[in-house]
Design an enzyme around this catalytic site. Structure first.
Site, PDB file in Angstrom:
ATOM      1  N   ASP A 208       0.807  -1.221   0.000  1.00 34.42           N
ATOM      2  CA  ASP A 208       0.000   0.000   0.000  1.00 34.42           C
ATOM      3  C   ASP A 208       0.840   1.271   0.000  1.00 34.42           C
ATOM      4  OD1 ASP A 208       0.982  -0.326   2.540  1.00 34.42           O
ATOM      5  OD2 ASP A 208      -0.902   0.057   3.578  1.00 34.42           O
ATOM      6  N   GLU A 291      12.361  -2.992  12.181  1.00 37.33           N
ATOM      7  CA  GLU A 291      13.432  -2.320  11.447  1.00 37.33           C
ATOM      8  C   GLU A 291      14.692  -2.186  12.292  1.00 37.33           C
ATOM      9  OE1 GLU A 291       9.439  -0.283  10.364  1.00 37.33           O
ATOM     10  OE2 GLU A 291      10.440  -1.079  12.152  1.00 37.33           O
TER      11      GLU A 291
END
Length: 383
Positions: A208, A291
């Site tokens: 997205d 991350e």
């Protein structure tokens, strides 16, 4: 003096401690999910016995062409319109961009999952990736079985691709802060290792997100780890490295959370040569810290980071979502001209001109920077 009183006092304290401990144990037994901090605190194992990686479909052939331009009568049900007939007569068919075949391949990893918008998001992303030469698209689906419907849309783009079935382990489903997308990215990392891919560039791109085509030419020649701003993130409307004199010195992100590398998943790319130096590098099932922990696992150092996007003054990737959000107000109580000594001056002006966020001297979320995991005021750079 005071011996009996002291003894009574100590017994009372001991009784209170035992009582509190008993209540805590009772609550944990009765409500095991009452204190669910493990989504943030617990270090999950890197290897799981029930972790799956199923290669559903794969093609290494680049057969990209102009979609729909060469549709035959069997592909359509109605007579072509006058506009369509004129287009076929007047406009020559577009040819894919020619490359010499020596450019590093970008391994573009897209985690996805079955939902109402899934196919629409994949079509939109595929239309972007069609324009990027020397790219291998790894689509990892959070499902136990291979989706033929998903594959029918992926393969029509003609992009070299691999479709994986990589469901989230059941032990993590149902958690308040489920680590969505981790199993998918781990499966892609395993695929890269199993196929001995040691040259090229790894990039995690959600289905997205919105990508400027310039991003791909910027990250293609990443030597170790490149970083760049991601728009529409958090209370600042942006997540970005802080750059001075061409070097990354900190990070601008509204959720520090004691992260050493407070960046978005779409805000960095990794050279596969550099990744190969850390054969055990992975992404733990730790919601919110995916991350940070991944970049720690590859041994990243601040001096290794290569700032892209004009020293992180441009936004080449956006964390778009299929919902509308109000533009945040960011409070910066200092002379904004001083920020021109960093990349943030130009970057924030660009965002404000787009209506992505608003800068105020007296209202909104107070802007801070992150340096080595510690929150710093902006005056840190000008003191």
């Amino acid at each position: 003096m005071g011996g009996p009183r002291t003894s009574i006092f100590l017994r009372q304290k001991k009784f209170q401690f035992v009582l509190v401990a008993a209540v805590v144990v009772f609550l944990i037994v009765l409500f095991p999910n009452l204190y669910d901090s493990e989504d943030y605190e617990k270090e999950y194992p890197l290897l799981l016995e029930n972790e799956q990686l199923v290669i559903c479909y794969e093609s290494n052939v680049d057969s990209r062409k102009a979609l729909y331009a060469a549709a035959t009568l069997s592909d359509v049900t109605d007579e072509p319109s006058t506009t369509q007939r004129n287009h076929h007569q007047q406009a020559p068919q577009q040819q894919p961009q020619q490359v010499n075949g020596t450019e590093p391949v970008i391994y573009f990893v897209t985690p996805t999952y079955p939902r109402r918008e899934q196919i629409a998001e994949i079509i939109r992303l595929g239309q972007t990736l069609m324009h990027v030469p020397r790219l291998h698209w790894i689509v990892a689906d959070d499902t136990n079985s291979c989706s033929e419907v998903l594959n029918s849309h992926i393969r029509k783009f003609g992009i070299p691709y691999t479709q994986l079935a990589s469901p989230m382990p059941t032990m993590y489903r149902g958690r308040k802060n489920a680590p969505r997308g981790v199993a998918n990215r781990r499966a892609a990392l395993n695929w890269i290792r199993q196929n001995q891919k040691k040259t090229g560039v790894l990039y995690f791109g959600d289905d997205d997100n919105t990508f400027d085509l310039k991003l791909f030419s910027e990250i293609r020649y990443t030597k170790k780890v490149s970083m760049f701003p991601v728009g529409l993130i958090g209370d600042y409307g942006i997540s970005s490295p802080i750059v001075r004199n061409g070097r990354v010195e900190g990070f601008f992100d509204s959720w520090p959370a004691k992260r050493k590398w407070p960046v978005d998943m779409a805000g960095f790319a990794v050279s596969l040569e550099y990744l190969a130096l850390s054969p055990n590098a992975t992404m733990p099932f730790k919601a919110g810290y995916e991350e940070d922990e991944f970049l720690k696992s590859i041994g990243l150092k601040l001096e290794d980071i290569e700032p892209k996007a004009r020293n992180c003054t441009e936004i080449l990737v956006w964390h778009t979502q299929t919902k509308s959000s109000k533009s945040p107000t960011v409070r910066i109580s200092m002379d904004r001209q001083k920020l021109d000594k960093l990349n943030l001056g130009a970057l924030l002006r660009r965002l404000e001109s787009m209506g992505v966020n608003h800068i105020s001297e007296s209202e909104g979320t107070t802007a801070q920077a992150i340096v080595n995991g510690s929150v710093k005021p902006f005056s840190f750079w000008f003191s």
